[in-house]
Design a protein around this motif. Structure first.
Motif, PDB file in Angstrom:
ATOM      1  N   ASN A   1       0.871  -1.250  -0.120  1.00  0.00           N
ATOM      2  CA  ASN A   1       0.093  -0.078  -0.080  1.00  0.00           C
ATOM      3  C   ASN A   1       0.782   1.041  -0.167  1.00  0.00           C
TER       4      ASN A   1
ATOM      5  N   SER B   1      -0.366   4.296   1.010  1.00  0.00           N
ATOM      6  CA  SER B   1      -0.876   4.977   2.277  1.00  0.00           C
ATOM      7  C   SER B   1      -0.461   3.977   3.443  1.00  0.00           C
TER       8      SER B   1
ATOM      9  N   ARG C   1      -1.079   2.071   6.633  1.00  0.00           N
ATOM     10  CA  ARG C   1      -2.381   1.854   7.474  1.00  0.00           C
ATOM     11  C   ARG C   1      -2.169   1.066   8.714  1.00  0.00           C
TER      12      ARG C   1
ATOM     13  N   LYS D   1     -13.427   1.113   4.933  1.00  0.00           N
ATOM     14  CA  LYS D   1     -12.883   0.050   5.168  1.00  0.00           C
ATOM     15  C   LYS D   1     -11.626   0.082   4.148  1.00  0.00           C
ATOM     16  N   HIS D   2     -10.535  -0.359   4.532  1.00  0.00           N
ATOM     17  CA  HIS D   2      -9.144  -0.374   3.879  1.00  0.00           C
ATOM     18  C   HIS D   2      -8.871  -1.671   3.654  1.00  0.00           C
ATOM     19  N   LYS D   3      -8.015  -2.074   2.495  1.00  0.00           N
ATOM     20  CA  LYS D   3      -7.501  -3.241   2.194  1.00  0.00           C
ATOM     21  C   LYS D   3      -6.041  -3.034   2.406  1.00  0.00           C
TER      22      LYS D   3
ATOM     23  N   THR E   1      -9.084  -2.931  11.388  1.00  0.00           N
ATOM     24  CA  THR E   1      -8.792  -1.817  12.068  1.00  0.00           C
ATOM     25  C   THR E   1      -9.690  -1.435  13.375  1.00  0.00           C
TER      26      THR E   1
END
Length: 127
Positions: free
Chosen positions: A43, A45, A47, A109-111, A102
């Motif tokens: 990623n 970004s 996380r 929601k993030h992957k 998280t």
């Protein structure tokens, strides 16, 4: 190894941060099989969150790890090592699945994109 009543005196005075795991017996009620999950994320970004590991053997038996109490920070191309434990042992792993969370109910929601992953048994390092 360290005796159960003396590990703090040996590990805490170290100048660098020290994490410890305890090799328990394979008898109930204290059986725990420890694994080191070493992952590199992709990623762009940053996380921050928790990873739960699920492993399945060739017979279809599945065990799920306990959720880590500390959130990990994942940055692009940085390796993160996470200690994870299971209440049952799996001899020959056929499948590994990871769930990233998280632990928040509000927000997007993030992957977590995984570039590389290694799961190593600490109880049976020859695996």
């Amino acid at each position: 190894g360290y005796f159960a009543d003396g590990w703090k005196n040996l590990l805490i005075p170290k100048s660098s941060p020290t994490k410890a795991y305890f090799d328990t017996s394979d008898q109930d009620p204290f059986c725990m099989y420890n694994y080191l999950l070493d992952i590199t994320t992709w990623n762009k970004s940053i996380r921050r969150g928790f990873i739960k590991v699920k492993i399945t053997d060739y017979a279809g038996n599945t065990v799920e790890s306990e959720m880590n109490r500390e959130a990990s920070t994942f940055q692009q191309y940085k390796r993160v090592k996470i200690l994870t434990g299971f209440y049952q042992d799996v001899d020959k792993i056929a499948k590994i699945s990871l769930t990233f969370s998280t632990k928040t109910l509000i927000g997007p929601k993030h992957k977590l994109r995984i570039l590389q992953m290694r799961l190593k048994s600490l109880n049976n390092p020859e695996r």
